[in-house]
Design an enzyme around this catalytic site. Structure first.
Site, PDB file in Angstrom:
ATOM      1  N   HIS A 197       0.819  -1.212   0.000  1.00 65.01           N
ATOM      2  CA  HIS A 197       0.000   0.000   0.000  1.00 65.01           C
ATOM      3  C   HIS A 197       0.852   1.260   0.000  1.00 65.01           C
ATOM      4  O   HIS A 197       0.452   2.290  -0.531  1.00 65.01           O
ATOM      5  CB  HIS A 197      -0.924   0.035   1.224  1.00 65.01           C
ATOM      6  CG  HIS A 197      -1.851  -1.122   1.331  1.00 65.01           C
ATOM      7  ND1 HIS A 197      -2.961  -1.273   0.522  1.00 65.01           N
ATOM      8  CD2 HIS A 197      -1.847  -2.200   2.165  1.00 65.01           C
ATOM      9  CE1 HIS A 197      -3.600  -2.383   0.848  1.00 65.01           C
ATOM     10  NE2 HIS A 197      -2.942  -2.965   1.840  1.00 65.01           N
ATOM     11  N   HIS A 233       4.685   6.406   7.371  1.00 69.06           N
ATOM     12  CA  HIS A 233       4.574   6.008   5.971  1.00 69.06           C
ATOM     13  C   HIS A 233       4.180   7.216   5.121  1.00 69.06           C
ATOM     14  O   HIS A 233       3.925   8.307   5.648  1.00 69.06           O
ATOM     15  CB  HIS A 233       3.568   4.864   5.803  1.00 69.06           C
ATOM     16  CG  HIS A 233       2.171   5.235   6.216  1.00 69.06           C
ATOM     17  ND1 HIS A 233       1.684   5.040   7.488  1.00 69.06           N
ATOM     18  CD2 HIS A 233       1.155   5.815   5.526  1.00 69.06           C
ATOM     19  CE1 HIS A 233       0.437   5.467   7.562  1.00 69.06           C
ATOM     20  NE2 HIS A 233       0.089   5.947   6.376  1.00 69.06           N
ATOM     21  N   HIS A 261       2.585  10.228   7.377  1.00 74.07           N
ATOM     22  CA  HIS A 261       1.760   9.910   8.533  1.00 74.07           C
ATOM     23  C   HIS A 261       2.606   9.203   9.582  1.00 74.07           C
ATOM     24  O   HIS A 261       3.218   8.166   9.294  1.00 74.07           O
ATOM     25  CB  HIS A 261       0.598   8.989   8.135  1.00 74.07           C
ATOM     26  CG  HIS A 261      -0.430   9.658   7.285  1.00 74.07           C
ATOM     27  ND1 HIS A 261      -1.375   8.959   6.569  1.00 74.07           N
ATOM     28  CD2 HIS A 261      -0.681  10.977   7.052  1.00 74.07           C
ATOM     29  CE1 HIS A 261      -2.155   9.816   5.917  1.00 74.07           C
ATOM     30  NE2 HIS A 261      -1.746  11.045   6.201  1.00 74.07           N
ATOM     31  N   THR A 285      -6.686   5.638   6.976  1.00 74.47           N
ATOM     32  CA  THR A 285      -6.999   5.883   5.566  1.00 74.47           C
ATOM     33  C   THR A 285      -6.715   4.680   4.684  1.00 74.47           C
ATOM     34  O   THR A 285      -6.849   4.756   3.469  1.00 74.47           O
ATOM     35  CB  THR A 285      -6.216   7.105   5.032  1.00 74.47           C
ATOM     36  OG1 THR A 285      -4.815   6.828   5.082  1.00 74.47           O
ATOM     37  CG2 THR A 285      -6.539   8.350   5.854  1.00 74.47           C
ATOM     38  N   THR A 286      -6.299   3.574   5.289  1.00 72.93           N
ATOM     39  CA  THR A 286      -6.115   2.316   4.565  1.00 72.93           C
ATOM     40  C   THR A 286      -7.034   1.265   5.178  1.00 72.93           C
ATOM     41  O   THR A 286      -7.405   1.370   6.358  1.00 72.93           O
ATOM     42  CB  THR A 286      -4.649   1.834   4.634  1.00 72.93           C
ATOM     43  OG1 THR A 286      -4.235   1.758   6.006  1.00 72.93           O
ATOM     44  CG2 THR A 286      -3.737   2.791   3.883  1.00 72.93           C
ATOM     45  N   HIS A 333       2.160   9.002   1.482  1.00 73.28           N
ATOM     46  CA  HIS A 333       1.133   8.994   0.439  1.00 73.28           C
ATOM     47  C   HIS A 333       1.454  10.088  -0.576  1.00 73.28           C
ATOM     48  O   HIS A 333       1.953  11.155  -0.220  1.00 73.28           O
ATOM     49  CB  HIS A 333      -0.255   9.262   1.031  1.00 73.28           C
ATOM     50  CG  HIS A 333      -0.720   8.226   1.995  1.00 73.28           C
ATOM     51  ND1 HIS A 333      -1.361   7.080   1.609  1.00 73.28           N
ATOM     52  CD2 HIS A 333      -0.618   8.162   3.355  1.00 73.28           C
ATOM     53  CE1 HIS A 333      -1.643   6.347   2.681  1.00 73.28           C
ATOM     54  NE2 HIS A 333      -1.197   6.986   3.746  1.00 73.28           N
TER      55      HIS A 333
END
Length: 202
Positions: free
Chosen positions: A37, A64, A83, A150-151, A66
């Site tokens: 992801h 992580h 994040h 958000t995942t 995005h």
């Protein structure tokens, strides 16, 4: 009650009485993983980085990336978003969102971007320690609200603090990430009458 959201700065309520975030971050070693992801960095010492909010300690679990940013500020996306995911002893989750814009290189992340694993499931031990305090913008107000991960499974009940001032990464650093994940952001979700509070910088 889901994340991310479009943070409309004119609608935020300023709260000077809200408890501030206090940081006890330290330089340490991280393992980098491509989890299918995103690219995720997990600290080798699981109790070395703590954020305290409202008297509760939250321990950094991982950070992580995005691209582009998941949160919007007044309808505008940043080039990327970092994040930092924390968890309390009771299992409550607090996430710090840091917007990333192209500019000067982020020297704290040089080794990370140089070793991004392109293969899903691959892990790499970073050679250079990272101090998480270098990842958070100093003297920046933040937007606080209750949302979700958000995942998948997008678990709700997450406390979010999204810093309003971005950090910078170089075009080369951003390109290294987007070659692997060119578009791994979740679209913004309806606010549904939630309140977004502006927390002034200390």
């Amino acid at each position: 009650m889901e994340s991310p959201i479009d943070i409309v700065t004119a609608d935020m309520k300023v709260d000077i009485t809200s408890p501030a975030l206090t940081f006890a971050y330290h330089a340490g070693d991280y393992e980098l993983e491509n989890n299918g992801h995103t690219i995720e960095a997990v600290p080798d010492e699981d109790d070395n980085n703590i954020v305290t909010f409202g008297g509760t300690e939250y321990v950094l679990q991982q950070f992580h990336f995005h691209a582009h940013s998941e949160h919007l500020i007044d309808g505008a996306a940043a080039d990327a978003e970092l994040h930092l995911v924390h968890k309390s002893a009771a299992g409550d989750v607090l996430v710090l969102g840091v917007l990333l814009e192209e500019g000067a290189a982020n020297s704290s992340l040089d080794d990370l971007f140089a070793q991004i694993p392109e293969e899903n499931g691959k892990e790499v031990e970073l050679e250079t320690p990272i101090d998480a305090s270098d990842l958070v913008p100093a003297d920046s107000a933040s937007a606080r609200y209750e949302g979700s991960l958000t995942t998948p499974p997008c678990t709700q009940g997450v406390q979010w603090n999204v810093f309003l001032e971005p950090q910078s990464i170089s075009p080369a650093q951003l390109s290294t990430f987007t070659k692997v994940y060119p578009d791994n952001h979740r679209p913004v979700q309806p606010l549904h009458h939630r309140e977004v509070t502006e927390i002034p910088a200390d």
